[in-house]
Scaffold this motif. Sequence first.
Motif, PDB file in Angstrom:
ATOM      1  N   GLU A 168       0.816  -1.199   0.000  1.00 20.47           N
ATOM      2  CA  GLU A 168       0.000   0.000   0.000  1.00 20.47           C
ATOM      3  C   GLU A 168       0.859   1.261   0.000  1.00 20.47           C
ATOM      4  OE1 GLU A 168      -3.289   0.444  -0.414  1.00 20.47           O
ATOM      5  OE2 GLU A 168      -3.170  -1.685  -0.908  1.00 20.47           O
ATOM      6  N   GLU A 169       1.966   1.221   0.737  1.00 22.12           N
ATOM      7  CA  GLU A 169       2.862   2.380   0.764  1.00 22.12           C
ATOM      8  C   GLU A 169       3.490   2.601  -0.604  1.00 22.12           C
ATOM      9  OE1 GLU A 169       5.495   1.161   3.822  1.00 22.12           O
ATOM     10  OE2 GLU A 169       4.235   1.905   5.458  1.00 22.12           O
ATOM     11  N   ARG A 170       3.901   1.522  -1.264  1.00 20.25           N
ATOM     12  CA  ARG A 170       4.495   1.633  -2.604  1.00 20.25           C
ATOM     13  C   ARG A 170       3.443   2.100  -3.617  1.00 20.25           C
ATOM     14  NH1 ARG A 170       9.364  -1.731  -3.432  1.00 20.25           N
ATOM     15  NH2 ARG A 170      10.575  -1.384  -1.545  1.00 20.25           N
ATOM     16  N   ARG A 171       2.217   1.653  -3.428  1.00 20.12           N
ATOM     17  CA  ARG A 171       1.135   2.087  -4.319  1.00 20.12           C
ATOM     18  C   ARG A 171       0.885   3.590  -4.161  1.00 20.12           C
ATOM     19  NH1 ARG A 171      -4.747   1.493  -3.655  1.00 20.12           N
ATOM     20  NH2 ARG A 171      -5.745   1.419  -5.691  1.00 20.12           N
ATOM     21  N   ARG A 172       0.936   4.060  -2.918  1.00 19.24           N
ATOM     22  CA  ARG A 172       0.769   5.486  -2.662  1.00 19.24           C
ATOM     23  C   ARG A 172       1.916   6.282  -3.295  1.00 19.24           C
ATOM     24  NH1 ARG A 172       1.586   8.727   2.134  1.00 19.24           N
ATOM     25  NH2 ARG A 172       2.361   6.885   3.215  1.00 19.24           N
ATOM     26  N   LEU A 173       3.118   5.742  -3.210  1.00 17.76           N
ATOM     27  CA  LEU A 173       4.276   6.401  -3.827  1.00 17.76           C
ATOM     28  C   LEU A 173       4.104   6.469  -5.342  1.00 17.76           C
ATOM     29  CD1 LEU A 173       7.143   7.574  -3.722  1.00 17.76           C
ATOM     30  CD2 LEU A 173       8.013   5.223  -3.751  1.00 17.76           C
ATOM     31  N   LEU A 174       3.635   5.394  -5.950  1.00 15.54           N
ATOM     32  CA  LEU A 174       3.413   5.373  -7.397  1.00 15.54           C
ATOM     33  C   LEU A 174       2.421   6.460  -7.796  1.00 15.54           C
ATOM     34  CD1 LEU A 174       3.660   4.128 -10.207  1.00 15.54           C
ATOM     35  CD2 LEU A 174       1.980   2.411  -9.537  1.00 15.54           C
ATOM     36  N   PRO A 185       9.403  17.510  -6.077  1.00 16.95           N
ATOM     37  CA  PRO A 185      10.242  16.305  -5.984  1.00 16.95           C
ATOM     38  C   PRO A 185      10.588  15.921  -4.554  1.00 16.95           C
ATOM     39  CG  PRO A 185      11.048  17.767  -7.710  1.00 16.95           C
ATOM     40  CD  PRO A 185       9.994  18.532  -6.970  1.00 16.95           C
ATOM     41  N   GLU A 186      10.709  16.919  -3.662  1.00 20.93           N
ATOM     42  CA  GLU A 186      11.055  16.620  -2.272  1.00 20.93           C
ATOM     43  C   GLU A 186      10.005  15.748  -1.599  1.00 20.93           C
ATOM     44  OE1 GLU A 186      13.306  19.996  -3.705  1.00 20.93           O
ATOM     45  OE2 GLU A 186      11.139  19.572  -3.651  1.00 20.93           O
ATOM     46  N   ALA A 187       8.743  15.939  -1.944  1.00 17.42           N
ATOM     47  CA  ALA A 187       7.675  15.131  -1.337  1.00 17.42           C
ATOM     48  C   ALA A 187       7.804  13.675  -1.748  1.00 17.42           C
ATOM     49  CB  ALA A 187       6.314  15.685  -1.749  1.00 17.42           C
ATOM     50  N   ILE A 188       8.132  13.441  -3.012  1.00 14.15           N
ATOM     51  CA  ILE A 188       8.327  12.069  -3.492  1.00 14.15           C
ATOM     52  C   ILE A 188       9.539  11.442  -2.818  1.00 14.15           C
ATOM     53  CG2 ILE A 188       8.867  10.684  -5.528  1.00 14.15           C
ATOM     54  CD1 ILE A 188       7.318  12.729  -7.186  1.00 14.15           C
ATOM     55  N   LEU A 191       8.820  10.489   0.912  1.00 17.88           N
ATOM     56  CA  LEU A 191       8.003   9.276   1.046  1.00 17.88           C
ATOM     57  C   LEU A 191       8.818   8.047   0.664  1.00 17.88           C
ATOM     58  CD1 LEU A 191       5.304   7.921   1.612  1.00 17.88           C
ATOM     59  CD2 LEU A 191       4.640   8.366  -0.756  1.00 17.88           C
ATOM     60  N   ALA A 192       9.608   8.138  -0.391  1.00 14.68           N
ATOM     61  CA  ALA A 192      10.405   6.997  -0.848  1.00 14.68           C
ATOM     62  C   ALA A 192      11.411   6.573   0.213  1.00 14.68           C
ATOM     63  CB  ALA A 192      11.127   7.339  -2.148  1.00 14.68           C
ATOM     64  N   LYS A 193      12.005   7.534   0.911  1.00 10.21           N
ATOM     65  CA  LYS A 193      13.032   7.215   1.892  1.00 10.21           C
ATOM     66  C   LYS A 193      12.449   6.836   3.249  1.00 10.21           C
ATOM     67  CE  LYS A 193      16.908   9.933   0.081  1.00 10.21           C
ATOM     68  NZ  LYS A 193      17.834  11.064   0.361  1.00 10.21           N
ATOM     69  N   SER A 194      11.470   7.597   3.709  1.00  8.76           N
ATOM     70  CA  SER A 194      11.003   7.437   5.083  1.00  8.76           C
ATOM     71  C   SER A 194      10.080   6.249   5.275  1.00  8.76           C
ATOM     72  CB  SER A 194      10.273   8.710   5.531  1.00  8.76           C
ATOM     73  OG  SER A 194       9.113   8.930   4.723  1.00  8.76           O
ATOM     74  N   THR A 195       9.311   5.906   4.269  1.00  8.72           N
ATOM     75  CA  THR A 195       8.288   4.869   4.435  1.00  8.72           C
ATOM     76  C   THR A 195       8.514   3.656   3.550  1.00  8.72           C
ATOM     77  OG1 THR A 195       6.695   6.618   4.925  1.00  8.72           O
ATOM     78  CG2 THR A 195       5.801   4.447   4.446  1.00  8.72           C
ATOM     79  N   CYS A 196       8.863   3.892   2.299  1.00  3.65           N
ATOM     80  CA  CYS A 196       8.890   2.795   1.328  1.00  3.65           C
ATOM     81  C   CYS A 196      10.268   2.171   1.149  1.00  3.65           C
ATOM     82  CB  CYS A 196       8.395   3.301  -0.027  1.00  3.65           C
ATOM     83  SG  CYS A 196       6.700   3.943   0.024  1.00  3.65           S
ATOM     84  N   TRP A 197      11.322   2.825   1.631  1.00  7.95           N
ATOM     85  CA  TRP A 197      12.676   2.305   1.452  1.00  7.95           C
ATOM     86  C   TRP A 197      12.934   1.975  -0.019  1.00  7.95           C
ATOM     87  CZ3 TRP A 197       9.514   0.045   5.300  1.00  7.95           C
ATOM     88  CH2 TRP A 197       9.740   0.537   6.584  1.00  7.95           C
ATOM     89  N   LEU A 220       6.946 -10.269  -9.785  1.00  4.27           N
ATOM     90  CA  LEU A 220       7.570  -8.960  -9.995  1.00  4.27           C
ATOM     91  C   LEU A 220       8.813  -8.803  -9.131  1.00  4.27           C
ATOM     92  CD1 LEU A 220       4.383  -6.701  -9.971  1.00  4.27           C
ATOM     93  CD2 LEU A 220       5.714  -7.399 -11.959  1.00  4.27           C
ATOM     94  N   ASP A 221       9.795  -8.076  -9.637  1.00  5.38           N
ATOM     95  CA  ASP A 221      10.972  -7.745  -8.838  1.00  5.38           C
ATOM     96  C   ASP A 221      10.561  -6.871  -7.658  1.00  5.38           C
ATOM     97  OD1 ASP A 221      12.535  -9.148 -10.593  1.00  5.38           O
ATOM     98  OD2 ASP A 221      13.191  -7.384 -11.723  1.00  5.38           O
ATOM     99  N   ALA A 222      11.349  -6.916  -6.598  1.00  5.75           N
ATOM    100  CA  ALA A 222      10.988  -6.223  -5.358  1.00  5.75           C
ATOM    101  C   ALA A 222      10.927  -4.708  -5.523  1.00  5.75           C
ATOM    102  CB  ALA A 222      11.984  -6.591  -4.256  1.00  5.75           C
ATOM    103  N   ASP A 223      11.656  -4.149  -6.488  1.00  5.85           N
ATOM    104  CA  ASP A 223      11.694  -2.692  -6.633  1.00  5.85           C
ATOM    105  C   ASP A 223      10.662  -2.158  -7.624  1.00  5.85           C
ATOM    106  OD1 ASP A 223      12.867  -3.775  -8.871  1.00  5.85           O
ATOM    107  OD2 ASP A 223      14.485  -2.304  -8.988  1.00  5.85           O
ATOM    108  N   VAL A 224       9.791  -3.020  -8.128  1.00  3.84           N
ATOM    109  CA  VAL A 224       8.758  -2.582  -9.063  1.00  3.84           C
ATOM    110  C   VAL A 224       7.561  -2.047  -8.281  1.00  3.84           C
ATOM    111  CG1 VAL A 224       7.130  -3.326 -10.837  1.00  3.84           C
ATOM    112  CG2 VAL A 224       9.479  -4.186 -10.869  1.00  3.84           C
ATOM    113  N   LEU A 225       7.127  -0.835  -8.610  1.00  2.00           N
ATOM    114  CA  LEU A 225       5.919  -0.275  -8.009  1.00  2.00           C
ATOM    115  C   LEU A 225       4.719  -0.737  -8.828  1.00  2.00           C
ATOM    116  CD1 LEU A 225       7.011   3.411  -7.253  1.00  2.00           C
ATOM    117  CD2 LEU A 225       7.339   1.349  -5.873  1.00  2.00           C
ATOM    118  N   ALA A 226       3.665  -1.175  -8.145  1.00  2.00           N
ATOM    119  CA  ALA A 226       2.523  -1.755  -8.857  1.00  2.00           C
ATOM    120  C   ALA A 226       1.208  -1.261  -8.295  1.00  2.00           C
ATOM    121  CB  ALA A 226       2.581  -3.289  -8.783  1.00  2.00           C
TER     122      ALA A 226
END
Length: 409
Positions: A168-174, A185-188, A191-197, A220-226
Motif C-alpha cells: 500500500e505504501e508503494r502504491r501510494r508512492l506510485l 520532488p522533495e515530497a516524493i 516518502l520513498a526514503k522514510s516509508t517505502c525504502w 515482480l521484482d521487489a523494486d517494481v511499483l505496482a
Amino acid sequence: MSQALELSEHDRSQTGFRHFLDLLRTELADVTHEVVTEIKQSIPEYDRPELSAYDQILRLGTEILLPGFLDRVTDPDAPTVQRDETCRALGHFEAVEGRTLDHLQAAARIAFHVAWRRTVVLAEREQIPTAVVSTTVDAMLVYLEEAVAQARVGYQQATGHADVRRREERRRLLHLILQQPAVVPEAIEDLAKSTCWWPLPAEATLVAVHPEAPSTRSALDADVLADFDGAEPCLLVPGPLTEARHAMLRAALSDASCVLGLTLPLERATHSLRWARRVLALAEEGVIRDGSLIPCRDHLMTMWLLSDPALVEELTRHHLDPLRDVSEGQRRRLVETLAEAVTTRSTAVDIGERLKVHPQTVRYRLRQLEGYLGNSLEDADARFSLDATLRAASLHRRRRLGRRGTPGA
C-alpha cells in the motif's frame, strides 16, 4: 489378579513420572540461565546487553516456555494459550527485525539440548527408570515442534501484514509520482526514503495493463511499483527494460494485454504511462494488434496521427476536395491509388501488384489524380501533409471497423 498387578505397575509408573517432573521443576532456574547463556554464545544476533529489549524478550520467552513444558506434560489437557501467544510473539519479532526463522529455530534446538542434558544428568543421579526418561524426552520433542509451529504462525502473520502495508505504501508512492499537476520532488523523495525504502531511479519505464488481464504479482521484482487494484492498472519499473526485466514482466504478465511505455526521467513518468495507456486503447479498438508486452515505441506515429480526429477530417477534406464531384466508387479507387503512390513512392508495377490491378490502370489513375490535384504532388510540404493525412485517415477507418466489430458497438 494379573489385571490388578498391571494397574498397580501403571500407577507406580505414573507416580515415578510425576516425581521426575517435580525434580525437573526444581532445576528450572538453573536451566533457564544456562539456556539463555548458551543461546547468546551461539547466536550473535541474540547476544545483546542485559536488560535490553532483546535480552528481556529472550529471558521472558525461556521463563514462560520451560515451565509451560512441565505443566503440559503434567496435565496434557492444560491450556496452551500462554505458550502459543509467546511463540507467535517471538515469530512476529523475528519478522519485524527482518530475519528468517532460522535463528529462532536454532535457539529452540539449543534450549532442547540444554534441557535434554540436564534431564539425563538428573535421571542418572536420581536413578530414574529409562522408560520415564525416554517418555520425558519424547514429550520435549513434541513440545518443541508445537512451539516452533506457533512461532511460524506469528512470523507468517507479521510478514503478511508487512507485505500488505509495504504494498500500500508503494502504491501510494506510485500515485504520487504520477500525480498531475506534479508534486514537488522533495515530497516524493521523502516518502520513498522514510516509508517505502525505495531508492529513487533517474529513469523509469511505465507499463499499462488491461484491467481484466491476469497477472502474477509475486513474479515482480521487489523494486517494481505496482497498482493492480485501480481502474487502470499499471507498473513502474525502475530504469530501462533490460533482458532480465523483460523476462520478469513475461512471468508476471504472460497472457495480459499490456503496453511497455517509454523509458523517461522519473519526473516525466506520467507521460510514459499516458502514452502506454493510449496505445493499449488502440489495441482494444483494433487499430494495432493486441497482445502482451506491446512496445509503445513501435506505435508513436500511429498515436500521433490519431491524436485529433476532427483535424484529420478537416485535412482529408482539404486535400481531397478536388475529388468531391467524382462518383463514390471512382473516388475510392483514386484515393486508394493515391495513398499507395504517396506513402510508398513505388513504381506503377509495384503499386499494381499491391492493389491487384494492371500497371497501366495505375498509370491512368495517376494521370487522373494529377489532373484533379495539380502540382500539389510535386510540392514537398504538400506531399508530406497529404502523406500524413492519408495515413491518419486509413487508421481512422481501421478504428471505425474495429469498433463496429466490437459486441455492443
